[in-house]
Motif scaffolding. Structure first.
Motif, PDB file in Angstrom:
ATOM      1  N   GLU A  97      -4.772 -43.581   3.592  1.00 36.48           N
ATOM      2  CA  GLU A  97      -4.106 -42.307   3.357  1.00 36.48           C
ATOM      3  C   GLU A  97      -3.114 -42.411   2.202  1.00 36.48           C
ATOM      4  O   GLU A  97      -2.997 -41.501   1.383  1.00 36.48           O
ATOM      5  N   ARG A  98      -2.382 -43.522   2.107  1.00 33.90           N
ATOM      6  CA  ARG A  98      -1.425 -43.708   1.020  1.00 33.90           C
ATOM      7  C   ARG A  98      -2.139 -43.771  -0.319  1.00 33.90           C
ATOM      8  O   ARG A  98      -1.715 -43.159  -1.305  1.00 33.90           O
TER       9      ARG A  98
ATOM     10  N   SER B  53      -3.385 -40.359  -1.232  1.00 30.00           N
ATOM     11  CA  SER B  53      -2.251 -39.521  -1.586  1.00 30.00           C
ATOM     12  C   SER B  53      -1.768 -39.832  -3.003  1.00 30.00           C
ATOM     13  O   SER B  53      -1.500 -38.920  -3.798  1.00 30.00           O
ATOM     14  N   GLU B  54      -1.649 -41.120  -3.334  1.00 34.77           N
ATOM     15  CA  GLU B  54      -1.203 -41.471  -4.683  1.00 34.77           C
ATOM     16  C   GLU B  54      -2.223 -41.056  -5.733  1.00 34.77           C
ATOM     17  O   GLU B  54      -1.859 -40.502  -6.773  1.00 34.77           O
TER      18      GLU B  54
END
Length: 152
Positions: free
Chosen positions: A106-107, A110-111
């Protein structure tokens, strides 16, 4: 004898609401609506042979993408941070357990989505941003693999 379909289908409907085309919805996403890196792997995309029938969901963003060149790609790739590059390069390092892998995934998404939004502000549709982020992730992965081969 007729059998009951075991899959759901996507449909393209004409102005009079008749079904002009249908395709099986495939794919099983683990992390929400994202089914794969490529828009074509999404269960919401019709087969490529029907793409000429589609209309852009983000006309301004689509127009911007048609002007993308090598400089645009280089700017996108340069904007990806080292933590994300590391997570793309070594996904199993984050897999201490399923939750850790999910959080890292998810990170990363997202980035990458943030990089796309900052670099290509004309692209506003979330699904288009996700598709570009998937292509960007693959490009980062290729860069990291190439760098690893050179260092070996």
């Amino acid at each position: 004898m007729w059998s009951v379909p075991t899959q759901e289908y996507g449909e393209q409907r004409g102005p009079d609401d008749t079904v002009a085309a249908a395709w099986a919805l495939t794919g099983s996403g683990v992390f929400g609506p994202r089914k794969g890196r490529w828009p074509a792997t999404s269960s919401f995309a019709p087969p490529p042979g029907w793409w000429h029938l589609l209309r852009p969901r983000d006309p301004v963003g689509s127009a911007r993408l048609r002007t993308a060149d090598i400089v645009t790609a280089e700017v996108l790739l340069a904007a990806v941070g080292p933590d994300t590059r590391s997570a793309v390069r070594e996904p199993t390092a984050a897999r201490s357990w399923a939750r850790g892998f999910h959080d890292t995934t998810e990170r990363v998404w997202s980035e990458l989505g943030g990089v796309v939004r900052r670099t290509l502000p004309e692209v506003t549709d979330d699904r288009l941003v996700d598709g570009i982020a998937g292509v960007l992730r693959s490009a980062v992965e290729c860069q990291e693999l190439r760098a690893g081969m050179r260092g070996a």
